[in-house]
Design an enzyme around this catalytic site. Structure first.
Site, PDB file in Angstrom:
ATOM      1  CD  GLU A 171      -2.746  -1.365   2.455  1.00 42.00           C
ATOM      2  OE1 GLU A 171      -2.696  -0.471   3.327  1.00 42.00           O
ATOM      3  OE2 GLU A 171      -3.469  -2.359   2.558  1.00 42.00           O
ATOM      4  CG  ASN A 212      -0.686  -7.092  -1.260  1.00 41.09           C
ATOM      5  OD1 ASN A 212      -1.286  -7.744  -2.124  1.00 41.09           O
ATOM      6  ND2 ASN A 212      -1.173  -6.926  -0.036  1.00 41.09           N
TER       7      ASN A 212
HETATM    8  O1  9MR Z   1      -7.534  -7.783   8.728  1.00 41.99           O
HETATM    9  C1  9MR Z   1      -6.560  -6.976   9.363  1.00 41.99           C
HETATM   10  C2  9MR Z   1      -7.109  -6.444  10.673  1.00 41.99           C
HETATM   11  O2  9MR Z   1      -7.288  -7.506  11.605  1.00 41.99           O
HETATM   12  C3  9MR Z   1      -6.168  -5.385  11.249  1.00 41.99           C
HETATM   13  O3  9MR Z   1      -6.776  -4.794  12.379  1.00 41.99           O
HETATM   14  C4  9MR Z   1      -5.877  -4.339  10.181  1.00 41.99           C
HETATM   15  C5  9MR Z   1      -4.952  -3.267  10.693  1.00 41.99           C
HETATM   16  O4  9MR Z   1      -4.757  -2.273   9.728  1.00 41.99           O
HETATM   17  O5  9MR Z   1      -5.314  -4.952   9.041  1.00 41.99           O
HETATM   18  C6  9MR Z   1      -6.205  -5.827   8.432  1.00 41.99           C
HETATM   19  O6  9MR Z   1      -5.641  -6.367   7.263  1.00 41.99           O
HETATM   20  C7  9MR Z   1      -5.324  -5.448   6.233  1.00 41.99           C
HETATM   21  C8  9MR Z   1      -4.122  -5.998   5.487  1.00 41.99           C
HETATM   22  O7  9MR Z   1      -3.076  -6.255   6.388  1.00 41.99           O
HETATM   23  C9  9MR Z   1      -3.663  -5.047   4.399  1.00 41.99           C
HETATM   24  N1  9MR Z   1      -4.752  -4.716   3.487  1.00 41.99           N
HETATM   25  C10 9MR Z   1      -5.992  -4.293   4.127  1.00 41.99           C
HETATM   26  C11 9MR Z   1      -6.442  -5.292   5.181  1.00 41.99           C
HETATM   27  C12 9MR Z   1      -7.779  -4.896   5.784  1.00 41.99           C
HETATM   28  O8  9MR Z   1      -7.657  -3.699   6.481  1.00 41.99           O
END
Ligand code: 9MR
Length: 372
Positions: A171, A212
């Site tokens: 990101e 990603n």
């Molecule tokens: O699913 C993840 C959640 O449990 C966390 O709190 C969060 C923190 O930012 O991250 C979520 O996963 C993310 C992933 O690592 C990167 N892309 C977006 C996902 C959803 O927010």
């Protein structure tokens, strides 16, 4: 606004049995697709017929405490992604003190169940340890670069030989195609991206290294910017193998032209993957909204199947009870392929049917080898 989409009514009629044998938990066992008769219609087995890995993000708390959750993780999927436990905040809670325990348990689970692991994620602006967030602003660029180099090197080295695909940088772009104003960009400039790939490659030359991001499923400023970045990295000889399309969709927005985007990146000689698929909608879910969700799941999988270099299709968790969506998007949810009680939804059966229909298509083995 609810977008009109063709309905996959046929998929709703399928009622194949869920395969969740306890045997899937134990090694030795079947390879990529599973092999026991109960598993023949699992997503992983059907994916294996065409050489496509089907994955899920894993909530390791549930994995350790919920037998039904663990059975589905083992029985349905041939790759796993740690939803959180490989992130910097969790692996280095105090500077210089590593805690690999939860991630190691997931890697061991994957080995026991003949699954591959997507490592997620090495360089991100979010979920950084508090000590780093507090100290980074006052560090010199050289100090911060050294901390990032050590983090990437130590984590990739710890898991060396055990990770199939690493999300090296996650990101890094805004939706308008400009680089995100993260601490990395502020202090290190855009070169941090190439550096991270080089450090990761040095530490594990066999791992496939991915960029990603989300919202790059659509053609537009963001995916164009990632495309330009990747071409630039390739021109510099930076070791990048693939691009991950997160694919967090919402029924309120039109479906992306995902197949075209996967293909144009694949045409650069890269692997591509859908890495975090889910389809949220407003609650309570209407029949029309659920049809749109089913269609979105189906079309995202079909886009991957249509592009030979698309080597894995990963959902971002499989149970509505454990989804990140309700905590972030107020009034939305139901984004997963299993419901709150871990029962498969029409979304699950749509994926299963698409994979079944593809059985007999040319196997993908040997394609998408990427750089190496
Ligand atoms: O699913 C993840 C959640 O449990 C966390 O709190 C969060 C923190 O930012 O991250 C979520 O996963 C993310 C992933 O690592 C990167 N892309 C977006 C996902 C959803 O927010």
């Amino acid at each position: 606004m609810v977008i009109q989409r063709s309905l996959l009514v046929g998929a709703l009629g399928l009622c194949a049995l869920l395969a969740t044998p306890a045997a899937a938990m134990a090694a030795p066992g079947p390879a990529e697709g599973g092999g026991s008769s109960q598993q023949r219609d699992s997503l992983r087995a059907l994916g294996a017929n065409i050489g496509l890995r089907i994955g899920t993000a894993v909530n390791t708390d549930q994995l350790g405490s919920n037998a039904a959750y663990a059975d589905i993780t083992a029985g349905q999927f041939s790759t796993v992604t740690p939803e959180n436990v490989m992130k910097w905040q969790l692996v280095e809670p105090a500077q210089g003190t590593y805690d690999w325990a939860a991630a190691d348990r997931l890697v061991a689970f994957a080995e026991a169940n003949h699954q591959l692991v997507r490592g997620h994620t090495l360089v991100w602006h979010s979920q950084l340890p508090d000590w780093l967030t507090a100290s980074a602003p006052s560090m010199s660029p050289d100090q911060l670069r050294e901390i990032l180099r050590k983090h990437v090197t130590d984590e990739v080295t710890h898991f060396k030989g055990k990770i199939w695909q690493w999300d090296v940088v996650n990101e890094a772009f805004n939706d308008d195609g400009t680089l995100r104003n993260s601490i990395w960009l502020q202090k290190l400039g855009p070169g941090y991206i190439a550096d991270a790939f080089r450090w990761a490659h040095q530490a594990d030359p066999q791992a496939k290294l991915f960029y990603n991001d989300y919202n790059i499923e659509y053609t537009g400023p963001k995916s164009n910017a990632v495309y330009a970045l990747v071409k630039n990295l390739q021109a510099q000889g930076v070791p990048i193998d693939g691009v991950g399309f997160q694919t967090h969709l919402d029924t309120r927005y039109p479906l992306p032209d995902l197949r075209n985007n996967l293909q144009r990146f694949a045409d650069l000689g890269l692997d591509v993957a859908e890495t975090e698929v889910d389809v949220r909608t407003t609650l309570p879910v209407t029949a029309t909204e659920q049809s749109a969700q089913v269609a979105a799941y189906s079309q995202t999988l079909q886009a991957c199947m249509a592009v030979k270099q698309c080597i894995s299709y990963t959902v971002w968790g499989f149970g509505d009870a454990y989804s990140w969506v309700p905590g972030v998007f107020q009034g939305e949810g139901a984004a997963s392929i299993y419901d709150e009680n871990l029962q498969p939804k029409p979304e699950y059966y749509a994926l299963q049917q698409d994979l079944e229909l593809a059985t007999g298509a040319p196997h993908r083995s040997g394609v998408g080898a990427g750089r190496g």
